[in-house]
Design a protein around this motif. Structure first.
Motif, short mmCIF file in Angstrom:
data_model
loop_
_atom_site.label_atom_id
_atom_site.label_comp_id
_atom_site.label_asym_id
_atom_site.label_seq_id
_atom_site.Cartn_x
_atom_site.Cartn_y
_atom_site.Cartn_z
N ARG A 35 16.29 -37.50 -8.10
CA ARG A 35 16.18 -36.17 -8.68
C ARG A 35 16.96 -35.18 -7.84
N LYS A 36 17.66 -34.26 -8.49
CA LYS A 36 18.34 -33.19 -7.78
C LYS A 36 18.46 -31.99 -8.70
N ASN A 37 17.96 -30.85 -8.25
CA ASN A 37 18.01 -29.61 -9.02
C ASN A 37 17.43 -29.79 -10.43
N GLY A 38 16.33 -30.53 -10.49
CA GLY A 38 15.66 -30.73 -11.77
C GLY A 38 16.31 -31.77 -12.67
N LYS A 39 17.38 -32.41 -12.21
CA LYS A 39 18.08 -33.41 -13.03
C LYS A 39 17.84 -34.81 -12.46
N LEU A 40 17.91 -35.79 -13.35
CA LEU A 40 17.86 -37.19 -12.93
C LEU A 40 19.28 -37.71 -12.84
N ILE A 41 19.61 -38.31 -11.71
CA ILE A 41 20.97 -38.78 -11.47
C ILE A 41 20.94 -40.28 -11.15
N VAL A 42 21.82 -41.01 -11.80
CA VAL A 42 21.95 -42.45 -11.56
C VAL A 42 23.09 -42.68 -10.58
#
Length: 249
Positions: free
Chosen positions: A149-156
């Motif tokens: 998670r980063k800044n409310g986003k999910l990142i793969v």
């Protein structure tokens, strides 16, 4: 009659339809959403309270195992799977229910009845999910991607794009494609689950992708510095330098 909110998570429309049609006439549940991937599921749980997830294991983007690590809270989960016997054994050991595809209407209703019974008794699913996560951590599965998670986003993050990982107290900092991502896992976890033909523990505080190392230079009598392609410099212990030489050999 108390009603429980149910969400179906499966990338196959037919699989979602089967579960929906088997359960649509039950008066004790509301099927509040159907999600075709884990990202949609996380968004749904952020916007409403969900009691039960019917969760597929094998999905694109993020799989069921990865999803349970990033849920905003822990609903009760009924796993749905067509294969992966090792996973099924983990569910059995940790008392988490599962459905083996293809399943019958009677089987899915019994599974839901069992889950609702636990909910009525106020038996929390947190411990069960924690045990499942621990079982996954204890396995020797090699990771190909990491979800953060980063800044409310999910990142793969594809592991092949990770240059190095740095210990940060109870967390780790993952360096990839010029970005940094803080993640709540241990160095030991990544040392065990990253490909040991590519990733090497160079120091108690660093794991490095050898494909990103330009050189290793002496720093002091008993230590070295690894120069990375992105310009970062990371510590290398004497033992880490030895392991690096052995890997190259």
């Amino acid at each position: 009659m108390k009603k429980y909110n149910v969400v179906i998570v499966d990338d196959e429309p037919l699989a979602r339809d089967i579960i929906f049609n088997f359960l649509k006439d039950r008066e004790d549940i509301d099927i509040v959403a159907q999600c075709e991937n884990g990202f949609d599921c996380v968004k749904t749980l952020q916007n409403m309270h969900v009691d039960v997830l019917f969760l597929d294991i094998q999905m694109p983007k993020i799989n069921g195992f990865e999803l349970i690590e990033i849920l905003p809270y822990n609903p009760s989960i009924i796993f749905c799977t067509a294969f992966d016997e090792y996973a099924i054994k983990a569910f059995e050991v940790n008392a988490i229910d599962y459905l083996m595809k293809p399943f019958s209407k009677d089987r899915i209703n019994k599974s839901l009845d069992k889950t609702i019974h636990f909910l009525d008794l106020n038996i929390k699913s947190d411990d069960k999910l924690n045990k499942l996560q621990k079982a996954r951590e204890d396995s020797l599965e090699i990771m190909e991607r990491i979800i953060v998670r980063k800044n409310g986003k999910l990142i793969v993050i594809q592991t092949q794009n990770i240059s190095h990982i740095e210990a940060q107290d109870d967390y780790v900092m993952i360096y990839s494609d010029g970005n940094r991502f803080l993640h709540e896992k241990t160095m030991k976890y990544y040392e065990t689950h990253l490909d040991d033909k590519v990733f090497l523990r160079l120091h108690r505080s660093y794991i490095a992708n050898i494909n990103f190392i330009i050189s290793i230079e002496p720093y002091s009598k008993d230590s070295y510095i690894a120069i990375m392609k992105n310009g970062d410099k990371i510590k290398v212990s004497q033992q880490g330098y030895k392991r690096f030489r052995e890997m190259l050999a």
